[in-house]
Design a protein around this motif. Structure first.
Motif, short mmCIF file in Angstrom:
data_model
loop_
_atom_site.label_atom_id
_atom_site.label_comp_id
_atom_site.label_asym_id
_atom_site.label_seq_id
_atom_site.Cartn_x
_atom_site.Cartn_y
_atom_site.Cartn_z
N VAL A 3 0.80 -1.22 0.00
CA VAL A 3 0.00 0.00 0.00
C VAL A 3 0.84 1.28 0.00
CG1 VAL A 3 -1.98 -1.11 1.07
CG2 VAL A 3 -0.22 -0.08 2.52
N ALA A 4 2.09 1.21 0.50
CA ALA A 4 2.89 2.44 0.59
C ALA A 4 4.37 2.11 0.62
CB ALA A 4 2.50 3.25 1.82
N ILE A 5 5.16 3.03 0.13
CA ILE A 5 6.62 2.91 0.17
C ILE A 5 7.22 4.25 0.57
CG2 ILE A 5 8.73 2.47 -1.16
CD1 ILE A 5 7.08 0.72 -3.04
N ASP A 6 8.12 4.22 1.54
CA ASP A 6 8.96 5.38 1.88
C ASP A 6 10.37 5.03 1.42
OD1 ASP A 6 7.01 7.00 3.42
OD2 ASP A 6 7.03 5.24 4.73
N ALA A 7 10.91 5.79 0.48
CA ALA A 7 12.20 5.46 -0.11
C ALA A 7 13.16 6.63 -0.02
CB ALA A 7 12.02 5.04 -1.57
N THR A 8 14.44 6.31 0.02
CA THR A 8 15.45 7.36 0.06
C THR A 8 16.63 6.97 -0.81
OG1 THR A 8 16.84 8.70 1.54
CG2 THR A 8 16.62 6.38 2.09
N GLY A 9 17.29 7.99 -1.35
CA GLY A 9 18.47 7.78 -2.17
C GLY A 9 19.18 9.10 -2.37
N PRO A 10 20.36 9.08 -2.97
CA PRO A 10 21.10 10.32 -3.21
C PRO A 10 20.36 11.23 -4.19
CG PRO A 10 22.53 8.40 -3.42
CD PRO A 10 21.13 7.89 -3.36
N GLY A 11 20.52 12.54 -4.00
CA GLY A 11 19.87 13.51 -4.87
C GLY A 11 20.87 14.31 -5.69
N GLU A 12 21.98 13.68 -6.04
CA GLU A 12 23.05 14.35 -6.80
C GLU A 12 22.50 15.06 -8.04
OE1 GLU A 12 26.54 12.59 -9.60
OE2 GLU A 12 26.61 11.95 -7.50
N LEU A 13 23.03 16.24 -8.32
CA LEU A 13 22.59 17.05 -9.45
C LEU A 13 23.63 17.03 -10.57
CD1 LEU A 13 21.22 20.15 -7.51
CD2 LEU A 13 19.87 18.34 -8.59
N ASN A 14 23.16 17.26 -11.78
CA ASN A 14 24.02 17.41 -12.95
C ASN A 14 23.51 18.61 -13.72
OD1 ASN A 14 25.07 17.20 -15.66
ND2 ASN A 14 25.58 15.07 -15.27
N PRO A 15 24.35 19.61 -13.99
CA PRO A 15 23.85 20.82 -14.64
C PRO A 15 23.30 20.59 -16.04
CG PRO A 15 26.26 20.81 -14.53
CD PRO A 15 25.78 19.70 -13.66
N ALA A 16 23.61 19.45 -16.65
CA ALA A 16 23.10 19.17 -17.99
C ALA A 16 21.65 18.73 -17.98
CB ALA A 16 23.96 18.09 -18.67
N MET A 17 21.14 18.33 -16.79
CA MET A 17 19.80 17.78 -16.70
C MET A 17 19.08 18.36 -15.49
SD MET A 17 20.66 13.79 -17.60
CE MET A 17 22.30 13.85 -16.83
N GLU A 18 17.86 18.78 -15.67
CA GLU A 18 17.11 19.43 -14.60
C GLU A 18 16.78 18.48 -13.45
OE1 GLU A 18 12.88 21.85 -13.90
OE2 GLU A 18 13.30 20.90 -15.83
N GLY A 19 16.96 18.98 -12.24
CA GLY A 19 16.40 18.39 -11.04
C GLY A 19 16.50 16.89 -10.89
N LEU A 20 15.37 16.20 -11.03
CA LEU A 20 15.25 14.79 -10.69
C LEU A 20 15.88 13.86 -11.72
CD1 LEU A 20 11.52 14.72 -9.52
CD2 LEU A 20 13.56 15.06 -8.11
N TYR A 21 16.15 14.33 -12.92
CA TYR A 21 16.53 13.42 -13.99
C TYR A 21 17.83 12.66 -13.73
CZ TYR A 21 12.91 15.43 -17.01
OH TYR A 21 11.72 15.84 -17.55
N HIS A 22 18.84 13.36 -13.20
CA HIS A 22 20.17 12.74 -13.12
C HIS A 22 20.22 11.62 -12.09
CE1 HIS A 22 24.43 12.19 -13.22
NE2 HIS A 22 24.62 12.68 -12.01
N TYR A 23 19.78 11.88 -10.85
CA TYR A 23 19.87 10.85 -9.83
C TYR A 23 18.54 10.50 -9.19
CZ TYR A 23 24.25 8.61 -8.86
OH TYR A 23 25.32 7.74 -8.93
N GLY A 24 17.55 11.36 -9.33
CA GLY A 24 16.22 10.98 -8.87
C GLY A 24 15.71 9.74 -9.59
N VAL A 25 16.19 9.54 -10.82
CA VAL A 25 15.78 8.38 -11.61
C VAL A 25 16.02 7.08 -10.87
CG1 VAL A 25 18.02 8.29 -12.82
CG2 VAL A 25 16.01 7.24 -13.86
N HIS A 26 17.10 7.00 -10.08
CA HIS A 26 17.42 5.73 -9.42
C HIS A 26 16.37 5.36 -8.37
CE1 HIS A 26 21.24 5.16 -11.33
NE2 HIS A 26 21.76 6.29 -10.86
N THR A 27 16.02 6.28 -7.50
CA THR A 27 15.04 5.97 -6.46
C THR A 27 13.66 5.76 -7.07
OG1 THR A 27 16.34 7.30 -4.92
CG2 THR A 27 14.10 6.74 -4.25
#
Length: 296
Positions: free
Chosen positions: A153-177
């Motif tokens: 019914v629910a998931i609480d997840a965590t992971g690194p939020g590393e940024l890359n200037p070539a890609m906005e916000g969530l794309y670079h490392y948000g993709v993993h979580t």
């Protein structure tokens, strides 16, 4: 079976080439990475890294070629490994139009329309194609006791939020979580809300069937991925052991090029791109809910 790589500005070039070669040399596959083409426009900030990755790949028998059509004539499958997801539609289209099996590194794209376009080109060319984060292959996901947990019914997840200037916000490392959560219980996100703090974004996913997930992408915490999974009967927690992750990622990749089923449906990866796009938009709109319409 010969594979050609497009893009050199990712450590995945030598890492994937080495692991596939090790499987080949051990007699576990006939697949080999044999060719590399790059447009020379790299998005990794340290040029010396890119040159080292190209050199390491050459030591593994990967030949750099100057003409993309010539490379596609010489190979049986393609790995799109350019780090910048904005380039993936352009780089993947030629192999998909030829019907070549194609793996696209994460993130598949940094744009929902481009993600849908890859799906359409792959279908039109009858080309097998997928994209995946390595976190899909964490052994902890496969080890979840579904019977003991009951309906999730629910998931609480965590992971690194590393940024890359070539890609906005969530794309670079948000993709993993995001892909880790998707691998646990599949698609079906209907709306996304996200807020940005100095050291982390917080992302909420609501699903059409009532499931929900909450993601924290830390930039100051340890470099770990973990989750708490809530079921109707019980809950469990895990922290990802990275030891076997890349081996399992490459094993799935090899089986795909050998003709096996892709480890994940391309349609589901398109939904993950739409989730990241909606999350970035929500951050710009102070956490407003943003609805998504997943592809068929």
């Amino acid at each position: 079976m010969k594979l050609g790589v497009i893009g050199a500005d990712s450590s995945h070039l030598p890492e994937f080439s080495r692991r596939i070669k090790e499987m080949h040399d051990a007699g576990k596959t006939e697949v080999r990475v044999t060719h590399l083409w790059t447009d020379g426009e790299h998005d990794w900030p340290v040029a010396e890294d890119v040159e080292k990755w190209i050199s390491d790949a050459a030591d593994l028998g990967v030949e750099r070629v100057g003409d993309l059509p010539a490379m596609l004539d010489a190979v049986d499958g393609v790995l799109v490994l350019a780090v910048n997801g904005h380039k993936h539609l352009r780089f993947a289209t030629p192999s998909l139009e030829r019907g070549l099996p194609t793996y696209i590194d994460k993130p598949m794209t940094c744009d929902g329309d481009q993600a849908r376009a890859i799906l359409e080109v792959a279908r039109a060319g009858n080309a097998r194609c997928y994209s995946a984060s390595s976190l899909r292959f964490a052994t902890e996901l496969a080890a979840l006791d579904r019977d003991a947990l009951g309906r999730l019914v629910a998931i609480d997840a965590t992971g690194p939020g590393e940024l890359n200037p070539a890609m906005e916000g969530l794309y670079h490392y948000g993709v993993h979580t995001i892909e880790m959560v998707d691998a646990i219980w599949g698609p079906g996100v209907k709306r996304v809300s996200a807020v940005e703090f100095e050291d982390r974004p917080l992302v909420a996913l609501d699903y059409a069937d009532g499931r929900y997930a909450r993601l924290r992408l830390d930039r100051k915490g340890s470099y770990d991925f973990a989750a708490t999974v809530h079921g109707e009967k019980a809950m469990t927690q895990f922290k990802v052991d990275f030891g076997p992750v890349y081996t399992r990622l490459v094993e799935g990749m090899v089986r795909f090029f050998e003709g096996g089923t892709a480890p994940v449906e391309l349609r589901d990866i398109v939904e993950n791109v739409l989730v990241m796009e909606a999350g970035n938009r929500s951050i710009r709109e102070d956490g407003a809910w943003v609805s998504i319409e997943a592809p068929q």
